[in-house]
Design an enzyme around this catalytic site. Structure first.
Site, PDB file in Angstrom:
ATOM      1  N   LYS A 109      -5.658  -8.007   7.017  1.00 54.43           N
ATOM      2  CA  LYS A 109      -4.218  -8.224   6.888  1.00 54.43           C
ATOM      3  C   LYS A 109      -3.847  -9.660   7.265  1.00 54.43           C
ATOM      4  O   LYS A 109      -4.445 -10.242   8.184  1.00 54.43           O
ATOM      5  CB  LYS A 109      -3.512  -7.218   7.805  1.00 54.43           C
ATOM      6  CG  LYS A 109      -2.014  -7.131   7.651  1.00 54.43           C
ATOM      7  CD  LYS A 109      -1.492  -6.005   8.543  1.00 54.43           C
ATOM      8  CE  LYS A 109       0.015  -5.871   8.481  1.00 54.43           C
ATOM      9  NZ  LYS A 109       0.495  -4.756   9.324  1.00 54.43           N
ATOM     10  N   SER A 145       3.642  -2.181   6.894  1.00 51.31           N
ATOM     11  CA  SER A 145       3.509  -3.583   6.543  1.00 51.31           C
ATOM     12  C   SER A 145       2.099  -3.967   6.070  1.00 51.31           C
ATOM     13  O   SER A 145       1.891  -5.090   5.621  1.00 51.31           O
ATOM     14  CB  SER A 145       3.896  -4.455   7.747  1.00 51.31           C
ATOM     15  OG  SER A 145       3.050  -4.190   8.861  1.00 51.31           O
ATOM     16  N   SER A 184       2.626   1.271   9.982  1.00 53.39           N
ATOM     17  CA  SER A 184       2.202   0.213   9.055  1.00 53.39           C
ATOM     18  C   SER A 184       0.792   0.340   8.491  1.00 53.39           C
ATOM     19  O   SER A 184       0.444  -0.346   7.532  1.00 53.39           O
ATOM     20  CB  SER A 184       2.341  -1.166   9.723  1.00 53.39           C
ATOM     21  OG  SER A 184       3.694  -1.440   9.956  1.00 53.39           O
TER      22      SER A 184
END
EC number: 3.5.1.99
Length: 570
Positions: free
Chosen positions: A136, A211, A235
């Site tokens: 990420k 996210s 997330s």
């Protein structure tokens, strides 16, 4: 006087010019970041082409179809080389098959070739030897940006690898791509003004969640076999639900990590793996929970992965619920829990009805108040000198409302207080901590609630809990309209319990028909918005959530594996 008016006019004009110049500078930085990304992709495509010319006989589709455990086995025995596997995945991504469809990759990591040479020279093979891994956006990798979708973080690459990346490399993994995130990370969509919006590879009209949405899209699109995400309200779990993947949010300190943001809520942020199956998550956790991790970060408890717990076949006592009493989920998500409950019962497990206590209170008083204890001022600060993404504008504007106006709104809306407690949409209505004493009391309330939840769990003698997760995938643009729909995942961030997501079904025509009758809690605007968000999801993944007590990641994974096996045997 004319002189004063002229001075005022000049000041206004100067302010306008200053703002215009500031906006131009921001746009220039964003264009430069996009250009750097595009150049990196072209270079990687060229390197892939050179490899193709040197080794034309690679069975690309056969490699991409291998589950992680099989791929790891072939790399360990030497029947596949790390170079072949890396370039096969790079080709899948750099040929724009995944990136053009979804816009999920933020940057390639050119240092992946250095890591490849490094592991080829090692006699010892780590547990993730030769496995390409995506990470990420904000997980620190030396030489790469950690942007969080914010302009202020452009131009300052990481000086060293984060602990997580160091351990991945030590275990032989090859980090090869950084994936896209929503601006500031505080959203379960996946869009920012710098790198744009990420789409769901299973349906371009749908969001991949967030996210860790870039991770979800890349893995679901076949461009990565293992990814690392983070989770502070769902997330990891929401992208897995939206994209049909397995994902684990561990107890936060099991893989400890600090968020590189000025906005740092008191809620624990957990790092965790995302993959196509539960065995992949278990292998990743086994690799990460090693001596290297415990030495590099002494705050991580030195608890190696417990293979005995993960491999056990002892029947489980499973608590279950299909609604949390706060935000009623679409019919297909509740169906998934009911079908999984029946399958577990038929397999010899004991199922016990469990009601999580006071979820509306947790959502409005504990979760939101923790994130916006200062009325959202620290969060607003991260947007200084930035362009706010359209998906965040309503939340940003809510935080900008002066405190006095918020108090007046609260008084005017007092007759609707019950409804607001059930369906609080805007952070404008959130009560803040007005003193240090109130903040201490708030922290105490979280601990008190956690103790109550555990006592209820223990009273029923539960091993694990089966419950719903938000889904199916929302149509793009809707996550920003339903911030508080995440109660199903958020609860276990407040509690800091390990929780994972497993896909068990897909949306059927019967689900779509039943959705037309969905009224939610009150058939109010929020319920109607949810109905719009999830409609048109025929064939999209439907998942369930599996939960265990703190520090019991192995038990959580074992339960997830059981759920996965039963869903595949249907």
């Amino acid at each position: 006087t004319p002189a004063a008016l002229a001075l005022l006019g000049g000041s206004v004009a100067a302010l306008g010019v200053w703002k215009w110049l500031g906006k131009k500078m921001v746009q220039k930085k964003m264009e430069e970041a996009r250009r750097t990304r595009d150049e990196g992709m072209k270079k990687m495509a060229k390197a892939v082409q050179q490899f193709r010319e040197q080794v034309p006989s690679v069975q690309r589709d056969a490699i991409l179809s291998l589950p992680l455990l099989e791929l790891a086995g072939k790399l360990q025995e030497g029947s596949l080389s790390p170079r072949t596997v890396l370039y096969t995945y790079l080709e899948k991504v750099s040929a724009l098959e995944v990136t053009q469809q979804t816009n999920c990759v933020r940057h390639f990591i050119p240092e992946c070739e250095e890591q490849l040479q490094e592991i080829e020279g090692h006699k010892e093979k780590g547990l993730l030897y030769g496995i390409p891994v995506s990470i990420k956006d904000h997980i620190g990798h030396k030489g790469q940006l950690a942007t969080c979708g914010l302009v202020q973080f452009l131009g300052t690459p990481m000086e060293e690898d984060s602990v997580l990346v160091k351990v991945l490399k030590r275990q032989g993994a090859i980090p090869f791509a950084m994936t896209n995130v929503p601006q500031s990370l505080f959203s379960y969509s996946c869009s920012n003004p710098i790198f744009g919006q990420t789409l769901n590879p299973l349906n371009a009209q749908k969001s991949p969640g967030g996210s860790s949405g870039g991770e979800g899209a890349l893995i679901a699109g076949g461009g990565s076999i293992l990814g690392m995400g983070s989770d502070m309200g769902g997330s990891i779990r929401l992208p897995c639900s939206f994209c049909g993947l397995c994902g684990l949010k561990p107890t936060a300190s099991r893989l400890r990590w600090v968020l590189a943001l000025p906005f740092q809520p008191a809620l624990p942020c957990a790092l965790g793996p995302m993959a196509r199956d539960v065995d992949s998550l278990a292998l990743c956790m086994k690799a990460l929970l090693c001596q290297e991790m415990f030495q590099l970060d002494p705050t991580v408890p030195p608890i190696p992965f417990n293979e005995q717990v993960f491999s056990s076949s002892t029947p489980l006592r499973v608590g279950y619920y299909d609604t949390d009493g706060y935000f009623p989920l679409p019919p297909c998500m509740r169906r998934a829990v009911k079908e999984t409950r029946s399958a577990l019962q038929a397999a010899g497990h004991q199922l016990v009805l469990f009601s999580p206590p006071r979820v509306p209170y947790v959502m409005t008083e504990l979760f939101m108040k923790t994130c916006f204890a200062d009325g959202g001022r620290a969060w607003l600060d991260v947007f200084t000198g930035d362009i706010v993404d359209p998906g965040l504008k309503s939340q940003v504007n809510s935080c900008k409302i002066p405190r006095l106006v918020k108090k007046l709104l609260a008084l005017l809306l007092k007759p609707l207080q019950f409804l607001l407690l059930l369906k609080l949409k805007d952070v404008a209505m959130i009560s803040t901590c007005r003193s240090v004493k109130e903040m201490w009391n708030h922290h105490h309330q979280i601990q008190e609630y956690r103790a109550q939840f555990i006592a209820q769990w223990k009273e029923l003698q539960l091993d694990v809990v089966l419950c719903p997760v938000l889904g199916p995938a929302f149509t793009s643009g809707y996550p920003g309209k339903l911030l508080t729909a995440i109660s199903s995942t958020m609860l276990y961030n407040v509690l800091d319990f390990p929780a994972g997501v497993v896909p068990v079904s897909t949306v059927t025509e019967a689900d779509e028909e039943e959705l037309k009758l969905y009224k939610g809690c009150c058939d109010d605007p929020w319920d109607r918005t949810l109905k719009q968000a999830v409609s048109g999801a025929l064939g999209m993944p439907v998942a369930v959530q599996c939960v265990a007590l703190p520090w019991q990641e192995e038990l959580c994974l074992r339960f997830m594996k059981e759920v996965e096996t039963l869903s595949r045997d249907k």
